[in-house]
Design an enzyme around this catalytic site. Structure first.
Site, short mmCIF file in Angstrom:
data_model
loop_
_atom_site.label_atom_id
_atom_site.label_comp_id
_atom_site.label_asym_id
_atom_site.label_seq_id
_atom_site.Cartn_x
_atom_site.Cartn_y
_atom_site.Cartn_z
N ASP A 104 -11.02 7.25 2.99
CA ASP A 104 -9.63 6.84 2.76
C ASP A 104 -9.36 6.72 1.28
O ASP A 104 -9.46 5.63 0.72
CB ASP A 104 -9.39 5.51 3.48
CG ASP A 104 -7.95 5.10 3.54
OD1 ASP A 104 -7.07 5.94 3.24
OD2 ASP A 104 -7.67 3.93 3.88
N ASP A 149 -5.95 5.58 -4.89
CA ASP A 149 -6.30 4.16 -4.94
C ASP A 149 -7.08 3.77 -3.69
O ASP A 149 -6.93 4.36 -2.62
CB ASP A 149 -5.07 3.28 -5.13
CG ASP A 149 -4.05 3.39 -4.02
OD1 ASP A 149 -3.76 4.53 -3.61
OD2 ASP A 149 -3.54 2.35 -3.55
N GLU A 193 -0.78 3.44 -2.70
CA GLU A 193 -0.59 3.44 -1.25
C GLU A 193 -1.21 2.23 -0.61
O GLU A 193 -0.67 1.69 0.37
CB GLU A 193 -1.18 4.72 -0.65
CG GLU A 193 -0.70 5.03 0.77
CD GLU A 193 -1.51 4.31 1.85
OE1 GLU A 193 -1.04 4.27 3.01
OE2 GLU A 193 -2.62 3.82 1.55
N GLU A 194 -2.35 1.78 -1.13
CA GLU A 194 -3.03 0.62 -0.54
C GLU A 194 -2.43 -0.70 -1.01
O GLU A 194 -2.79 -1.76 -0.50
CB GLU A 194 -4.52 0.65 -0.91
CG GLU A 194 -5.28 1.87 -0.41
CD GLU A 194 -5.49 1.87 1.10
OE1 GLU A 194 -4.94 1.00 1.79
OE2 GLU A 194 -6.22 2.76 1.57
#
Length: 377
Positions: free
Chosen positions: A105, A76, A135-136
Site C-alpha cells: 500500500d 505516502d 492519501e493516508e
C-alpha cells in the site's frame, strides 16, 4: 533504446524512502528519475502548509492528445509502529517476498505501473501518472490539489486506474468499481461536574451519552443495494477524561464513523445524527467531517479493459466489488470513470507488510495489457 525496469527493484527503492504522510522522503524523486528516461515530463509541486503539509504532488505525462489514460497512486505510508522483523524502511527480499512499509500500500503497485510503462513505449494519446503524498492523511492537499492543477491547464483524463491493493486471496480476484463514503463525527455532551455524593448538584453527561448511543445504535440506515453492502455506523471512542472515581464529569464525548453507500450523502447523515443527538441530549454538539462520498463507476470500457487484462494474464474472472475503505477515487470520479486494482491486501497497514515478487511481476504484465488496450497501442 529500450529501458527495462524491474518492479521489485523500483519498489524496494521507493520503500527505502521514509515517506510517512505528509513527508515525501525522497520517493517522488525516485519516481521522477525512473519516469523521465521513459519519455515522461514530470511536473512536481507543493501544496498546503503545516501540520498537514506541505505535500509534494506530481503529474507525469507522456504523449499528447487523446485518448488520455491515467494511473493514480500515493507514495505516502502510515507509520510502521514497533515490532517489525526487520527495519520497515530497509526493504528485504526473503523467500520470494519483498518486505517493507509500503510494499503493498502502495509503492509496489506504483512500481509495477512504471515498469509496465517501460514495456509499452509506443502508444497514441497521453499516458499519465497522478502521484500524491496525502492519501493516508487528511487528503486535503493531495489528489484534490492535483485535480485543481490539471483543471487550470485543461488536462482531463478519460479513464483512471488507481493502483490500490484490492486483491484478496490471490492477485486478480477483486477489482473495486466504487467505494463507500465516509464521515467522521465527534459528539460532545455537556454536563455539570459535581461530587458523586451530591448528584442533585450535578448533571451527569454520561447518562445522556448512553441514551444518545442507544438511539444511534437503533438507527436503520438502509439494506444495501445490488452494488453496495448496507451502510454502517460504528462508535469508535467514548471518553470523559475523568481521573477521579468520586467525581461526576462535566463533559462526555464520543466519536463515530459512518461508512455509507450511494443511497446517502454525507451531509444528510450528519443532519440525521445531529437530530438524534439533540433529541436525546439537548444542547449537545456534533462536529463532522465528510472525507468522501460514495461513488460507483457504471459498466463500460474501463471495466472491460481491466477485467480482460486480468483474465488474460491470470485466468481469473475478477469479482467487481465496492467493499473496503475509501480511496482517492472519491475525488477522481468527478473527472471520468475510475476503478481500483492492485496487489493482494492482506498485509496492508500491518507489521511486516509484504508483497510477493511473483505478484509484482504479474501485476506489471497486467498493467502493460491495460495500457496497451486503453491507448490502443
Amino acid at each position: 533504446m529500450t529501458i527495462a525496469i524491474d518492479p521489485v527493484d523500483l519498489a524496494a527503492r521507493l520503500i527505502a524512502c521514509p515517506s510517512i504522510t505528509p513527508r515525501e522522503g525522497g520517493a517522488v524523486t525516485v519516481l521522477a528519475n525512473a519516469l523521465e528516461p521513459l519519455g515522461f515530463t514530470c511536473h512536481r509541486f507543493l501544496s498546503g502548509d503545516a501540520p498537514d503539509g506541505p505535500v509534494e504532488n506530481m503529474v507525469a505525462t507522456r504523449g499528447s492528445g487523446g485518448p488520455h489514460f491515467a494511473f493514480a497512486g500515493h507514495v505516502d505510508v502510515v507509520p510502521p509502529g514497533p515490532g517489525w522483523t526487520s527495519d520497515p524502511f530497509a526493504p528485504e527480499v526473503r523467500g520470494g517476498i519483498l518486505y517493507g512499509r509500503g510494499a503493498v500500500d502502495m509503492k509496489g503497485g506504483i512500481a509495477a505501473f512504471v515498469a509496465a510503462a517501460a514495456q509499452v513505449r509506443e502508444h497514441p494519446g497521453t499516458l499519465s501518472l497522478l502521484i500524491t503524498g496525502d492519501e493516508e492523511g487528511p487528503a486535503i492537499h493531495g489528489t484534490r490539489a492535483i485535480m485543481d492543477w490539471m483543471a487550470e491547464r485543461g488536462i482531463r483524463p478519460e479513464m483512471i486506474l488507481i493502483g490500490e491493493p484490492t486483491s484478496e486471496a490471490r492477485l486478480g480476484d477483486v477489482v473495486k468499481i466504487g467505494r463507500r463514503g465516509s464521515v467522521n463525527m465527534d459528539i460532545v455532551i455537556p454536563g455539570v461536574q459535581g461530587h458523586v455524593a451530591y448528584p442533585h448538584r450535578a448533571d451527569n453527561p454520561i447518562t445522556k451519552l448512553g441514551r444518545v448511543l442507544t438511539a444511534l445504535d437503533a438507527l436503520h440506515l438502509d439494506d444495501g443495494t445490488d452494488a453496495f453492502q448496507p451502510s454502517n455506523l460504528e462508535v469508535t471512542d467514548v471518553e470523559t477524561a475523568n481521573p477521579a472515581g468520586n467525581v461526576i464529569p462535566g463533559e462526555a464525548r464520543a466519536r463515530l464513523n459512518i461508512r455509507f453507500n450511494n443511497l446517502h450523502r454525507g451531509d444528510d447523515l450528519v443532519d440525521l445524527v445531529r437530530r438524534t443527538v439533540e433529541q436525546e441530549a439537548p444542547g449537545s454538539r456534533v462536529d463532522a467531517r465528510v472525507s468522501g462520498e460514495a461513488f460507483l463507476t457504471p459498466p463500460g470500457r474501463l471495466y472491460d479493459i481491466v477485467t480482460e487484462a486480468i483474465r488474460a494474464e491470470t485466468g481469473i474472472e475478477p469479482k467487481l466489488s465496492t467493499s473496503g475503505g475509501t480511496s482517492d477515487g472519491r475525488f477522481l470520479i468527478a473527472l471520468c470513470p475510475v476503478v481500483d486494482f492492485g496487489l493482494p491486501n492482506a498485509t496492508m497497514h500491518k507489521l511486516d507488510e509484504a508483497a510477493a515478487v511473483d505478484d509484482l511481476h504479474a501485476l506489471t504484465r497486467i498493467y502493460a495489457r491495460v495500457i496497451g488496450a486503453a491507448l490502443g497501442g
